[in-house]
Design an enzyme around this catalytic site. Structure first.
Site, PDB file in Angstrom:
ATOM      1  N   ASP A 582       0.758  -1.249   0.000  1.00  0.00           N
ATOM      2  CA  ASP A 582       0.000   0.000   0.000  1.00  0.00           C
ATOM      3  C   ASP A 582       0.798   1.315   0.000  1.00  0.00           C
ATOM      4  O   ASP A 582       0.786   2.058  -0.959  1.00  0.00           O
ATOM      5  CB  ASP A 582      -0.980  -0.007   1.174  1.00  0.00           C
ATOM      6  N   GLU A 776      -0.822  -9.313  11.813  1.00  0.00           N
ATOM      7  CA  GLU A 776      -0.728  -8.968  10.392  1.00  0.00           C
ATOM      8  C   GLU A 776       0.730  -8.707   9.990  1.00  0.00           C
ATOM      9  O   GLU A 776       1.174  -9.091   8.917  1.00  0.00           O
ATOM     10  CB  GLU A 776      -1.578  -7.727  10.128  1.00  0.00           C
TER      11      GLU A 776
HETATM   12  C1  6A9 Z   1      -9.548  -1.739   4.470  1.00  0.00           C
HETATM   13  C2  6A9 Z   1     -10.517  -1.204   6.625  1.00  0.00           C
HETATM   14  C3  6A9 Z   1     -12.224  -2.835   9.407  1.00  0.00           C
HETATM   15  C4  6A9 Z   1      -3.473  -4.887   3.245  1.00  0.00           C
HETATM   16  O1  6A9 Z   1      -4.534  -8.919   3.685  1.00  0.00           O
HETATM   17  C5  6A9 Z   1      -5.321  -8.145   2.874  1.00  0.00           C
HETATM   18  C6  6A9 Z   1      -4.581  -6.901   2.421  1.00  0.00           C
HETATM   19  C7  6A9 Z   1      -3.294  -7.286   1.691  1.00  0.00           C
HETATM   20  O2  6A9 Z   1      -3.637  -7.918   0.488  1.00  0.00           O
HETATM   21  C8  6A9 Z   1      -2.414  -6.107   1.399  1.00  0.00           C
HETATM   22  O3  6A9 Z   1      -1.204  -6.534   0.867  1.00  0.00           O
HETATM   23  N1  6A9 Z   1      -4.296  -6.027   3.575  1.00  0.00           N
HETATM   24  C9  6A9 Z   1      -2.152  -5.292   2.644  1.00  0.00           C
HETATM   25  O4  6A9 Z   1      -1.378  -4.179   2.355  1.00  0.00           O
HETATM   26  C10 6A9 Z   1      -5.520  -5.615   4.298  1.00  0.00           C
HETATM   27  C11 6A9 Z   1      -6.410  -4.802   3.408  1.00  0.00           C
HETATM   28  C12 6A9 Z   1      -7.600  -4.243   4.039  1.00  0.00           C
HETATM   29  C13 6A9 Z   1      -8.334  -3.336   3.078  1.00  0.00           C
HETATM   30  C14 6A9 Z   1      -9.651  -2.899   3.550  1.00  0.00           C
HETATM   31  C15 6A9 Z   1     -10.770  -1.569   5.220  1.00  0.00           C
HETATM   32  C16 6A9 Z   1     -11.590  -1.774   7.434  1.00  0.00           C
HETATM   33  O5  6A9 Z   1     -11.222  -2.170   8.706  1.00  0.00           O
END
Ligand code: 6A9
Length: 804
Positions: A582, A776
């Site tokens: 991100d 995470e």
């Molecule tokens: C946000 C917020 C209740 C971010 O693991 C899923 C992803 C990865 O693919 C990515 O590489 N995560 C990483 O940078 C989490 C993404 C969450 C997005 C939605 C909403 C709500 O909180």
């Protein structure tokens, strides 16, 4: 004659419908509502949904925090499936410290009949601290969506029930079934307390509720149920306004009303228990003709745990390099993360939101070039047709839904345990590839899934990509196939998986992951499966090449290929969500910039497509993939290597349209190594290994940092990908080292071997010695868990690393 034929055909159709393959049978039921602490449902769009709710009755406040959907705010001291096999069942432990109750959920799937079989679940509880009271109210609910019916058979009583509670139901896919809820032998319902004399009729009873819920709303069961409890409680408490007189015990007040409405399709059953307890829920599918009882669980669970453990030690052995004293702890941890990953598999069905017209200004040129289709460029978020998806989920509390690039990693892990399950999931993802070849990065299907996502994150855009990791699951499958059939990888001239050359699998590996696999046992089925996904996969690949293409500017002068350059679409000034990293530092957005990670992923995607097409005997395709692969590899060096900085970089363009390197030391700069794209003798590899091993930059005692500790933005801003340690990236590094650079002769082999041993120890140790939760990501300086938890997705890769 014609009539007979028609009749025969009908019979065949009938047989095909009423006897689904064993494959789908054993995967019909599951803990497919992973966003809940315990939610069973079948893999059907509209059917029976069950869930568990509990709350403390030590005071009147605890009812305002009922446990149902996994929520960090509940303050549980860890919860995880400790053993879970999606085809058989397992055990989950939830430490609800605030309510002083340790809850255990056990599940046994009982095959039989032709509607997905039966199951038995046990909910157990005990005080976490026996010196303190543990008075918890448990509610099990079942709701039926769609056609069919669900009836409570027990004689209703407006003051609660004693003895088992029984429901009978029917639905088009499940056919007829019985659901029973039965107390354990030693349960003690709460009976004493001030004013208990006023509640004698209800004390010690099981309470219930039946409601008619509009279609598509069963997922809100918790709200309907809790509303009923709170309304009744408010009525009672009105009579106790003077605090000095004290109030009745919450256990007598916080109860369901004991009523069912005509035509109910949602039922809830409540028990308020004192101290240790257990109760069982039996689902008996009529066609299976089972009669389940407590012995199903009494005997079934220990037997399941025994076979699970035995098989786990074979599939995920602890590498000899670990001291024996650590094996037990390491295996318990590995079992839990593997189980929670599998217990995190969910079934989702419903619409999603797509905006076909959205584009940032630097992406707008693309739009102009291919907007024949009016509808496609119409701006605005729209609901799509409903889609179905069986998928693992990164985090049951925060992200209980499918994520495209996470899934490739999940499937690598799941496929080691259950090859065919990984293919079932893969198939569902492949089915999401649309006619253009696009798949949305985040799969937020249906209202329940949407309710967990803030509005601004819900919309998916059909020009946005995400790292193409799904093919990892396919090459891993082909590698398993090859190790289970005659000729070796070498004879076939294949290089499978991530590595430039795959280490032949240890003998017997096929037996391990192939246990009961129909695809590994039948080359015909395997071919048919791969054939069935090949076309959409190709369309997907071509979508990537077409829509994420970059422009070759000044650096093109020395680029050997005029076409192979790539740029993520859909980035903002500060974030490239599509890249998966991100807020990792990048140059300013422009139509002329080029992204190193994306071109590396494209090399990887092309290589895996070459391997798949080669395996399928698609020689022409394989040859053209090979050509593209070479062109991309050449351009990674020609466009992205900065001689001056001795590192790989993104490319930006200035106002004069001249390109320059955008260099930020971190995960991005080591991509050609992470994906094993560099030959072992590449001098660039030397520079990358130095960067990796340097404590001033990426090296920490807990794993590789996302951004160099010496970078001016290290730890700054939201600090998501600006330093913290991500396990999937460390896994890629370990894999590249293990399969390629530590394994193959070359000038850096020794250095690669040393780094491999140390990095693996750092990553594995930091994870398994932690108690409670996996996270995470991990702090770049202290190694402590950060952000969402439990977050099993990335950390589960440790279970694989420790076996290598
Ligand atoms: C946000 C917020 C209740 C971010 O693991 C899923 C992803 C990865 O693919 C990515 O590489 N995560 C990483 O940078 C989490 C993404 C969450 C997005 C939605 C909403 C709500 O909180």
């Amino acid at each position: 004659m014609a009539l007979v034929k028609f009749w025969l055909l009908l019979c065949l159709v009938q047989v095909a419908w009423s006897q689904p393959s064993n494959e789908s049978e054993s995967l019909l039921w599951g803990a497919y509502r992973p966003g809940l602490y315990f939610g069973l449902r079948p893999r059907l769009p509209q059917s029976l949904m069950t869930g568990l709710i509990w709350f403390g009755t030590q005071d009147f406040m605890s009812v305002s925090r009922p446990r149902h959907a996994c929520d960090q705010g509940d303050g549980l001291e860890g919860y995880t499936w400790t053993e879970y096999d999606p085809r058989k069942g397992g055990v989950q432990v939830l430490n609800d410290k605030p309510n002083n109750v340790r809850v255990t959920t056990e599940l046994i799937k009982v095959p039989g009949g032709h509607n997905g079989g039966s199951w038995a679940a046990r909910i157990r509880g005990e005080p976490m601290n026996p010196a303190h009271p543990c008075r918890t109210s448990f509610i099990f609910y079942a709701g039926l969506e769609g056609l069919g019916g669900l009836d409570m058979e027990t004689d209703e009583d407006e003051n609660g029930l004693e003895g088992p509670v029984k429901f009978s139901g029917t639905s088009p896919d499940l056919d007829e079934f019985i659901l029973r809820i039965v107390d354990g032998p030693d349960n003690k319902q709460v009976t004493d307390g001030p004013y208990s004399h006023l509640f004698t009729d209800r004390i010690g009873k099981t309470h219930f509720l039946g409601q008619r819920i509009p279609s598509g709303q069963i997922w809100k069961a918790r709200d309907f149920i809790m509303q009923n409890i709170i309304q009744r409680a408010q009525g009672i408490l009105q009579g106790y306004k003077e605090p000095q007189k004290g109030a009745p015990d919450p256990s007598f007040v916080l109860q369901l009303t004991d009523e069912t409405l005509f035509g109910s399709n949602l039922y809830a059953v409540q028990k308020t228990l004192d101290g240790e307890f257990q109760f069982d829920v039996f689902f008996e599918s009529a066609s299976a003709n089972h009669k389940l009882d407590s012995s199903t669980l009494d005997k079934g669970i220990p037997a399941l745990l025994k076979t699970f453990d035995e098989r786990f030690n074979v599939v995920f052995p602890v590498s000899d390099s670990y001291p024996t004293s650590e094996h037990e702890g390491l295996q318990a941890f590995s079992k839990a993360i593997t189980s929670n990953l599998m217990g995190g598999i969910g079934y989702f069905y419903g619409t999603s939101i797509v905006d076909r017209g959205f584009a940032y200004e630097w992406d707008q040129e693309d739009d102009a070039s291919d907007d024949e289709d009016e509808e496609k460029t119409a701006r605005g978020a729209r609901l799509t047709e409903p889609r179905a998806l069986l998928t693992a989920t990164p985090s049951r509390s925060f992200f209980p839904r499918g994520f495209y690039w996470d899934e490739g990693f999940h499937l690598l892990h799941i496929g080691e345990w259950d090859n065919d399950l990984s293919l079932e999931i893969l198939k569902d993802w492949v089915d999401l590839i649309d006619e253009d070849g696009w798949v949305a990065r985040e799969q937020i299907l249906g209202e329940e899934a949407r309710s967990r996502v803030p509005a601004e994150f819900q919309t998916q855009v059909p020009t946005n990509a995400n790292p193409p990791t799904l093919t990892m699951a396919i090459t891993a499958f082909i590698a398993r196939l090859q190790s289970s059939s005659g000729p070796s990888d070498a004879e076939l001239g294949m290089d499978l998986g991530m590595g430039g050359s795959q280490v032949p699998l240890a003998s017997g590996e096929n037996v391990r992951s192939g246990a009961g696999s129909k695809y590994l046992e039948s080359p015909e089925l395997a071919q048919a499966f791969l054939r069935s996904i090949y076309k959409p996969l190709k369309r997907h690949y071509e979508w990537f090449r077409r829509t994420q293409r970059g422009q070759i500017k000044q650096y093109g002068r020395k680029a050997r290929s005029r076409s192979e350059a790539y740029r993520w679409r859909g980035r903002s000034a500060t974030h490239v969500l599509t890249s998966g990293m991100d807020d990792y530092p990048r140059g300013p957005p422009s139509a002329g910039e080029l992204h190193l990670d994306l071109i590396s992923w494209m090399a990887f995607f092309t290589r895996t497509m070459r391997e798949i097409s080669g395996f399928l005997g698609e020689e022409d395709d394989a040859a053209s993939y090979a050509e593209i692969e070479t062109a991309i590899l050449n351009n990674i060096d020609d466009l992205h290597w900065s001689e001056e900085n001795q590192m790989y970089c993104d490319v930006g363009v200035n106002d004069e349209d001249e390109s320059y390197h955008v260099c930020h030391k971190g995960y991005l700069s080591i991509f050609p190594f992470l994906l094993s794209l560099l030959p072992p003798e590449s001098p660039q590899l030397g520079a990358i290994l130095d960067l990796v091993r340097d404590p001033k930059h990426l090296w920490s005692p807990y794993g590789l940092r996302s951004l160099s500790a010496s970078h001016p933005e290290f730890g700054q801003g939201e600090n998501y990908w600006k330093g913290p340690i991500w396990i999937q990236m460390n896994y890629l590094a370990l894999r590249a080292l293990h399969q390629t650079y530590a394994n193959q002769p070359g000038p850096y082999q020794k250095q690669a071997q040393e780094i491999y041993v140390e990095l693996r120890r750092n990553v594995v140790d930091n994870e398994y010695k932690r108690t409670g939760y996996v996270w995470e990501q991990y702090d770049a300086l202290t190694g402590e868990g950060r952000r969402s938890h439990p977050f099993t997705g990335w950390t589960s890769m440790v279970a694989l690393s420790k076996s290598d």
